[in-house]
Design a protein around this motif. Structure first.
Motif, short mmCIF file in Angstrom:
data_model
loop_
_atom_site.label_atom_id
_atom_site.label_comp_id
_atom_site.label_asym_id
_atom_site.label_seq_id
_atom_site.Cartn_x
_atom_site.Cartn_y
_atom_site.Cartn_z
N THR C 98 62.19 104.42 62.62
CA THR C 98 62.14 105.23 63.51
C THR C 98 61.96 104.39 64.93
OG1 THR C 98 59.75 105.26 63.92
CG2 THR C 98 60.72 106.92 62.40
N PRO C 99 62.39 104.88 66.10
CA PRO C 99 62.49 104.17 67.17
C PRO C 99 60.98 103.85 67.84
CG PRO C 99 63.82 106.15 67.61
CD PRO C 99 63.15 106.30 66.29
N TYR C 100 59.91 104.59 67.38
CA TYR C 100 58.55 104.37 67.73
C TYR C 100 57.98 103.17 67.31
CZ TYR C 100 53.60 104.72 67.68
OH TYR C 100 52.08 104.75 68.02
N ARG C 101 58.69 102.88 65.80
CA ARG C 101 58.32 102.05 64.96
C ARG C 101 59.06 100.59 65.54
NH1 ARG C 101 55.84 101.89 59.61
NH2 ARG C 101 55.36 104.20 60.41
N ALA C 102 60.07 100.73 65.77
CA ALA C 102 61.17 99.64 66.36
C ALA C 102 60.39 99.09 67.51
CB ALA C 102 62.38 100.20 66.44
N ASN C 103 60.16 99.89 68.40
CA ASN C 103 59.51 99.51 69.75
C ASN C 103 58.22 98.87 69.61
OD1 ASN C 103 61.66 100.67 71.25
ND2 ASN C 103 60.44 102.70 71.77
N ALA C 104 57.38 99.39 68.78
CA ALA C 104 56.04 98.69 68.79
C ALA C 104 56.15 97.16 68.12
CB ALA C 104 55.15 99.46 67.51
N THR C 105 57.29 97.22 67.04
CA THR C 105 57.60 95.81 66.60
C THR C 105 58.03 94.78 67.68
OG1 THR C 105 58.08 96.88 64.42
CG2 THR C 105 58.90 94.43 64.71
N GLN C 106 58.81 95.30 68.74
CA GLN C 106 59.13 94.59 69.59
C GLN C 106 58.11 94.13 70.35
OE1 GLN C 106 62.27 92.95 69.97
NE2 GLN C 106 62.68 94.03 67.91
N ASP C 107 57.18 95.06 70.70
CA ASP C 107 55.96 94.63 71.41
C ASP C 107 55.20 93.76 70.75
OD1 ASP C 107 56.82 96.26 73.47
OD2 ASP C 107 55.34 97.96 72.79
N LEU C 108 54.93 93.66 69.62
CA LEU C 108 54.26 92.63 68.78
C LEU C 108 54.76 91.44 68.80
CD1 LEU C 108 53.17 95.03 65.96
CD2 LEU C 108 51.54 93.71 67.47
N LEU C 109 56.25 91.43 68.55
CA LEU C 109 56.92 90.22 68.49
C LEU C 109 57.03 89.41 69.78
CD1 LEU C 109 60.17 91.09 66.81
CD2 LEU C 109 58.67 89.58 65.92
N ALA C 110 56.64 89.94 71.11
CA ALA C 110 56.47 89.19 72.37
C ALA C 110 55.25 88.45 72.16
CB ALA C 110 56.21 90.44 73.53
N HIS C 111 54.40 88.61 71.15
CA HIS C 111 53.16 87.75 71.03
C HIS C 111 53.48 86.77 70.31
CE1 HIS C 111 50.56 90.09 73.65
NE2 HIS C 111 50.76 90.96 73.06
N LYS C 112 54.60 86.51 69.58
CA LYS C 112 54.84 85.27 69.20
C LYS C 112 54.21 84.87 67.57
CE LYS C 112 56.69 82.93 73.17
NZ LYS C 112 58.21 83.38 73.04
N PRO C 113 54.36 85.48 66.66
CA PRO C 113 53.86 85.52 65.56
C PRO C 113 54.06 84.24 64.83
CG PRO C 113 55.58 87.18 65.04
CD PRO C 113 55.36 86.70 66.67
N ASP C 114 53.31 83.55 64.17
CA ASP C 114 53.36 82.21 63.56
C ASP C 114 54.13 82.43 62.28
OD1 ASP C 114 50.52 82.21 64.93
OD2 ASP C 114 51.64 80.15 65.05
N ILE C 115 54.02 83.44 61.77
CA ILE C 115 54.98 83.77 60.34
C ILE C 115 55.25 85.19 60.46
CG2 ILE C 115 54.53 83.89 57.82
CD1 ILE C 115 52.09 81.83 58.00
N ILE C 116 56.48 85.65 59.97
CA ILE C 116 57.04 86.73 59.87
C ILE C 116 57.14 87.12 58.31
CG2 ILE C 116 58.62 88.46 60.30
CD1 ILE C 116 59.09 86.93 62.95
N ARG C 117 56.59 88.35 57.90
CA ARG C 117 56.97 88.33 56.28
C ARG C 117 57.64 89.91 56.01
NH1 ARG C 117 56.71 91.25 52.04
NH2 ARG C 117 55.51 92.72 53.10
#
Lengths: 260, 260, 260
Positions: C98-117
């Protein structure tokens, strides 16, 4: 009232236990309450709790996964419990780890719970002393929390249960330790939260002190039996529910109580 | 369509089941749906449900732990289901115990569910009659709810399933009871909620009446097998998931159906 | 750091793992983290996460059952993790549906996770390519996601783990596959979410790449042992927790790693 008599009464009446607990605990707490012999009901919305709590035999509140709407619902339920004479149990999970959680706990305490259950760090911190817990796990021994628990019970006119490898219960005058359980219990999440719900089940049918001792006895004996020759925490959780259900009232008197 | 054929079709297609259910049930309902042979998806936010429901093969809504944002999401999902021809199943848990819950249920019914599943007290109360349930547990027998269920199915043009020791399913014309299961089922929380999700799995691939009978057959046979010589509710839950998964389509025809 | 050494260190230190995960996964993720040897803490409210995350050894975020207040809490926790040097792990469940989920993910990625699974579909979709996942289940093979994962790890300067029948881990330079597990794992809900929490447990005590390989090794060996002669998904879940707990550090080196 002996634990065996409390258990028999609880199973005869199958009290309705209004549980407001955390997301981690909801399923296992409901299953533990059912297995012990009562009827759990999980609902939390401010829009309905004040209508429901008066219909229940008891209310239990656990603050594990707080958020503002839940706190509002908890406070409304606690207020309804007090005004309708429904006993209620507070489980202040890790209340000292953030100011938000500490404030919510103080607001809940203002509604005078009949029973407070926590681990040693939680009970010590409730008194305003420094505790060494980490997250939801205690960093202090139950024995260190006994004096604090006795004073708290007297000052707040409630029963205080400090649970851990050996449990301690007091109403400020009576003091008893409950022995039993299993080393695997801390390796299963939400066992304490489930215990809080089961304390509620007993408090619906017995005086607060007797109810707490009975619930702790039920957990102590079921935990010891479930833990015997148990391969690990997965199997322990399964066997523990089986034992909560299989225990007969008289079995609860097998828990070793030491009166202090 | 016989239960065995519905099961074969469901497993061949692995339908995506959009479940909006309560916090207590989420894990076990997802595991039951997976074990039965479908693919569960739990999401509830008003911000995304209308985008997701049309992608699913079915929608199931269970009101166990309501709050305003969830009700908004449920209504948006139900509306999306109706406008996209996605069948949907309503499980009105304890809808009669508070006005808030009763109102939410009426709002959901306006979106015309294809299947309604409840215990006897829930179905009786849906018709406006007095029910004697306590919390999520029924205080009435399935037989007492049969006439109410038949009228409800006719008036609402849907399938109604009343579940308990013996289940009853009707579309207003056809009437069948499904025998099986285990005495331990009411001792495990959220079995009814899990059944609702599995009814959904079948409703994604079969007509509503056949789907409901097939899902109830699946639960009846798995429950009977899991309950044989079972030590208690903990082990029952484990074995029940194993049986939901192990049953072959032809095994479902072992459920005893009585056409009325 | 070899998986065995990472496991020994993790168990010696019992790191506090701040988990923000979905409602389906909360109980099993907490139990998996406890069984593996760490201390999980589940809390999510914007009102407290920024106070708590800095106290934890690691933060893990899983977006399974999103809603606005949870997204706000996740972003606050991720920001607190970055500003206090706490490593964090992102599990972007079904982010593309869903777009909602996609946008939330982009916002989270902006905080540079150390690991993505993620599973193969999730990792492929993160790169902007079309994926064929259905709900939370992958429709793509791990091998198809390897090139995407390598580029993503280089561009985002993080570790990327693609999990499935064979897992793949890369930091953009190093590349390794981890073999093991059981065919029953996809039949139990929230195994991936639980793995994310356990990756967190290791990332609290070891460099991100080594931590990820160690956690995947722990799951691979425990899954293979739990799955041997296992009657079904119910029993698998029980045995898997037992094995996560029973495995000794040296056992982790039994996972078959293939360096590419």
């Amino acid at each position: 009232m002996k634990p065996s008599a409390a258990c028999q009464t609880m199973r005869d009446r199958v009290p309705l236990v209004h549980c407001i607990t955390n997301y981690v605990a909801m399923n296992i707490a409901a299953n533990a309450t059912l297995a012990a012999g009562a009827s759990p009901a999980m609902l939390h919305a401010p829009e309905e709790v004040a209508d429901f709590t008066p219909l229940a035999g008891v209310l239990t509140i656990n603050i594990g996964t707080l958020s503002p709407q839940w706190v509002t619902g908890m406070l409304a339920a606690a207020a309804a419990a007090k005004s309708h004479g429904v006993p209620w149990v507070l489980d202040p999970v890790a209340h000292f780890i953030t100011p938000y959680r500490a404030n919510a706990t103080q607001d809940l305490l203002a509604h005078k719970p009949d029973i407070i259950r926590g681990n040693a760090s939680e009970i010590i911190a409730l008194s305003g002393q420094a505790a060494s817990g980490k997250g939801a796990d205690s960093g202090d021994d139950v024995a260190q929390a006994q004096d604090v628990a006795i004073r708290m019970a007297s000052q707040r006119n409630c029963v205080v249960a400090v649970t851990g490898p050996v449990d301690f219960v007091t109403d400020g005058t009576r003091k008893v330790t409950v022995h039993g359980g299993s080393d695997l219990m801390p390796k299963v999440t939400a066992m304490g939260c489930s215990l809080t719900a089961v304390i509620g089940a007993y408090a619906a049918v017995a005086p607060a002190f007797d109810a707490t001792v009975a619930a702790l006895s039920h957990f102590a004996v079921a935990g010891a039996r479930a833990g015997a020759d148990c391969p690990g925490p997965g199997q322990f959780q399964v066997r523990f529910l089986d034992q909560l259900h299989a225990l007969q009232p008289a079995d609860l008197d097998a828990a070793r109580l030491t009166w202090l």
